[in-house]
Each structure stands twice: as structure tokens, then as C-alpha cells.
Design a protein around this motif. Sequence first.
Motif, PDB file in Angstrom:
ATOM      1  N   LEU A  88       0.837  -1.202   0.000  1.00 19.43           N
ATOM      2  CA  LEU A  88       0.000   0.000   0.000  1.00 19.43           C
ATOM      3  C   LEU A  88       0.875   1.255   0.000  1.00 19.43           C
ATOM      4  CD1 LEU A  88      -2.804  -1.145   2.455  1.00 19.43           C
ATOM      5  CD2 LEU A  88      -2.987  -0.867  -0.036  1.00 19.43           C
ATOM      6  N   ARG A  89       1.965   1.221   0.745  1.00 19.87           N
ATOM      7  CA  ARG A  89       2.914   2.340   0.748  1.00 19.87           C
ATOM      8  C   ARG A  89       3.464   2.563  -0.660  1.00 19.87           C
ATOM      9  NH1 ARG A  89       6.330   0.329   4.006  1.00 19.87           N
ATOM     10  NH2 ARG A  89       5.319   1.125   5.896  1.00 19.87           N
ATOM     11  N   ARG A  90       3.712   1.460  -1.360  1.00 21.78           N
ATOM     12  CA  ARG A  90       4.237   1.553  -2.732  1.00 21.78           C
ATOM     13  C   ARG A  90       3.254   2.257  -3.674  1.00 21.78           C
ATOM     14  NH1 ARG A  90       9.387   0.896  -4.749  1.00 21.78           N
ATOM     15  NH2 ARG A  90      10.498  -0.121  -3.083  1.00 21.78           N
ATOM     16  N   PHE A  91       1.957   2.096  -3.443  1.00 24.72           N
ATOM     17  CA  PHE A  91       0.979   2.807  -4.274  1.00 24.72           C
ATOM     18  C   PHE A  91       1.163   4.318  -4.123  1.00 24.72           C
ATOM     19  CE2 PHE A  91      -1.422  -1.241  -4.321  1.00 24.72           C
ATOM     20  CZ  PHE A  91      -1.779  -1.282  -5.665  1.00 24.72           C
ATOM     21  N   ALA A  92       1.356   4.770  -2.884  1.00 22.46           N
ATOM     22  CA  ALA A  92       1.589   6.200  -2.658  1.00 22.46           C
ATOM     23  C   ALA A  92       2.904   6.644  -3.293  1.00 22.46           C
ATOM     24  CB  ALA A  92       1.582   6.506  -1.161  1.00 22.46           C
ATOM     25  N   GLU A  93       3.919   5.803  -3.208  1.00 28.99           N
ATOM     26  CA  GLU A  93       5.207   6.130  -3.821  1.00 28.99           C
ATOM     27  C   GLU A  93       5.099   6.160  -5.348  1.00 28.99           C
ATOM     28  OE1 GLU A  93       7.792   3.206  -2.111  1.00 28.99           O
ATOM     29  OE2 GLU A  93       7.893   4.240  -0.183  1.00 28.99           O
ATOM     30  N   LEU A  94       4.244   5.303  -5.897  1.00 23.20           N
ATOM     31  CA  LEU A  94       4.024   5.315  -7.342  1.00 23.20           C
ATOM     32  C   LEU A  94       3.376   6.633  -7.771  1.00 23.20           C
ATOM     33  CD1 LEU A  94       4.103   3.920 -10.081  1.00 23.20           C
ATOM     34  CD2 LEU A  94       1.927   2.820  -9.498  1.00 23.20           C
ATOM     35  N   ALA A  95       2.468   7.145  -6.967  1.00 23.45           N
ATOM     36  CA  ALA A  95       1.858   8.446  -7.269  1.00 23.45           C
ATOM     37  C   ALA A  95       2.920   9.540  -7.269  1.00 23.45           C
ATOM     38  CB  ALA A  95       0.753   8.765  -6.258  1.00 23.45           C
ATOM     39  N   ALA A  96       3.879   9.466  -6.336  1.00 19.38           N
ATOM     40  CA  ALA A  96       4.976  10.440  -6.310  1.00 19.38           C
ATOM     41  C   ALA A  96       5.846  10.303  -7.557  1.00 19.38           C
ATOM     42  CB  ALA A  96       5.812  10.257  -5.043  1.00 19.38           C
ATOM     43  N   ALA A 137      -4.734  -4.322  -5.584  1.00 20.33           N
ATOM     44  CA  ALA A 137      -4.978  -3.450  -4.433  1.00 20.33           C
ATOM     45  C   ALA A 137      -5.791  -4.190  -3.364  1.00 20.33           C
ATOM     46  CB  ALA A 137      -5.702  -2.180  -4.886  1.00 20.33           C
ATOM     47  N   ARG A 138      -6.803  -4.947  -3.803  1.00 20.38           N
ATOM     48  CA  ARG A 138      -7.605  -5.737  -2.851  1.00 20.38           C
ATOM     49  C   ARG A 138      -6.719  -6.709  -2.074  1.00 20.38           C
ATOM     50  NH1 ARG A 138     -10.238  -9.347  -6.013  1.00 20.38           N
ATOM     51  NH2 ARG A 138      -8.661 -10.839  -5.373  1.00 20.38           N
ATOM     52  N   LEU A 139      -5.813  -7.380  -2.787  1.00 18.37           N
ATOM     53  CA  LEU A 139      -4.912  -8.331  -2.140  1.00 18.37           C
ATOM     54  C   LEU A 139      -4.045  -7.638  -1.093  1.00 18.37           C
ATOM     55  CD1 LEU A 139      -3.687 -11.157  -1.896  1.00 18.37           C
ATOM     56  CD2 LEU A 139      -2.166 -10.568  -3.801  1.00 18.37           C
ATOM     57  N   ALA A 140      -3.549  -6.445  -1.410  1.00 20.85           N
ATOM     58  CA  ALA A 140      -2.727  -5.703  -0.445  1.00 20.85           C
ATOM     59  C   ALA A 140      -3.533  -5.393   0.819  1.00 20.85           C
ATOM     60  CB  ALA A 140      -2.197  -4.420  -1.072  1.00 20.85           C
ATOM     61  N   GLY A 160      -9.912  -1.686  -2.271  1.00 20.32           N
ATOM     62  CA  GLY A 160      -9.068  -1.829  -3.450  1.00 20.32           C
ATOM     63  C   GLY A 160      -9.616  -1.062  -4.642  1.00 20.32           C
ATOM     64  N   ARG A 161     -10.924  -1.184  -4.866  1.00 18.54           N
ATOM     65  CA  ARG A 161     -11.550  -0.466  -5.984  1.00 18.54           C
ATOM     66  C   ARG A 161     -11.469   1.044  -5.766  1.00 18.54           C
ATOM     67  NH1 ARG A 161     -14.119  -2.214  -9.996  1.00 18.54           N
ATOM     68  NH2 ARG A 161     -14.387  -4.297  -9.136  1.00 18.54           N
ATOM     69  N   GLN A 162     -11.699   1.482  -4.534  1.00 21.74           N
ATOM     70  CA  GLN A 162     -11.634   2.916  -4.223  1.00 21.74           C
ATOM     71  C   GLN A 162     -10.218   3.466  -4.403  1.00 21.74           C
ATOM     72  OE1 GLN A 162     -13.123   2.796  -0.236  1.00 21.74           O
ATOM     73  NE2 GLN A 162     -15.251   2.566  -0.875  1.00 21.74           N
ATOM     74  N   LEU A 163      -9.213   2.672  -4.032  1.00 22.41           N
ATOM     75  CA  LEU A 163      -7.828   3.131  -4.144  1.00 22.41           C
ATOM     76  C   LEU A 163      -7.462   3.387  -5.613  1.00 22.41           C
ATOM     77  CD1 LEU A 163      -5.103   3.721  -2.779  1.00 22.41           C
ATOM     78  CD2 LEU A 163      -4.545   1.304  -3.066  1.00 22.41           C
TER      79      LEU A 163
END
Length: 199
Positions: A88-96, A137-140, A160-163
Motif C-alpha cells: 500500500l505504501r508503494r501505491f503512494a510512492e508510485l503516485a509520487a 490493491a484488494r490483495l494488499a 481496493g476499488r476505491q484506491l
Amino acid sequence: MTAETRRGYAKGRAKRREILDQAMSLFGEAGYRGASLRVIAARCGISHTGLLHHFPTKEALLLAVLERRDDVDDEWLSVGGTTGVDRLRRFAELAALNAKRRGIVELFTVVSAEATAADHPAHTYFVRRYENSVAGARLAYEQAGRDGALREGIAPADAGRQLIALMDGLQVQWLLSDLGTDMAGVLRAHIQAQLTVDL
């Protein structure tokens, strides 16, 4: 294989990368339907026929561009075999990371909107991509829940869908605000509110 043959292959791979870069840029600027293979070829300093040697159709070029973007992003998300909160942290880092790649974000935003039409050559690609993104995302979230890091009442499938929806919506806002939206900050705050541990 001779040294000359190896140089020829390396030159071909370099030209293919250049074509993908120019196509990514033009698809982002003009959309898939508005982009011309002749313009992409001219930007690469090759003939239209030369471009078709590498990518025989416009559809093949588009899919290669999209797959290249996904390969880069998947590699980023998977570094170190991350799971649960780390993923989940990686998703935020991907946005960066995306905040440094305006052309790629523009490409994705324009083409994904165009591809909602069933006859678009990337329609099937995007249907599959969203299914995979939401599932990842759901799995995370499920893993975070098993680790006791997910707040009570957070349903992994919904989260997951919302993220994924939030990530893509933030990209549109970021582009329209002339890059003024803090995609990573908003995403990080959203995920943090769902966790019982620090992100």
C-alpha cells in the motif's frame, strides 16, 4: 553472432525505444485517434515504412507503449516482494513517481478515456488492466488485514476499488491543476486513515 550483428540489434532496440518514447509523448498530446504514425516517424527521423518495420500497425504501437508503462509500474510496485502495508505504501510512492512523468500520466488519462469505447483497440487491454489493478490493491488490503494493520470495517474489495479510482482521479486533477495537486500526499492520507499502523 558477429560484432556487427550485435551492433545492428542494439541499434534496432535503441530505435524501438525512441519510437515508443515519441509515441508515448504524441499519444499523450493528441490522444490515440489524433496521433499520426507519420508524425511519430518524422519525430524519430525515420520514414513511415521504417516505423512499420518495428510496429506494423498503429494498434501494435499503442499496445507496446501501454505495456512498457505497465512493466515499469509493476516493477516499481513489486520491488522487494512487497505485500500488505508495504505494498500500500508503494501505491503512494508510485503516485509520487508519476508526478515526475507528466507525459506518461497524460497518455494514460487520454487513452484510458478513449478506450471506454468498445471498438477502441486498447479497450480489452484496459478492461484487463483495471481488473488486475483492483485485484492487486484488494490483495494488499487483505494482507494488511491478516497482519492486523487494517481498521475495523474496511472491506478489502471495496477499498481496493476505491484506491485505484482515487489514484486515477487524482491524476486528472493533477493535470487540470497544472500539477498543483499533491497526488502522493492525498493518496498517503487516504491509505493511512484505513490502517492501524503508520504508513
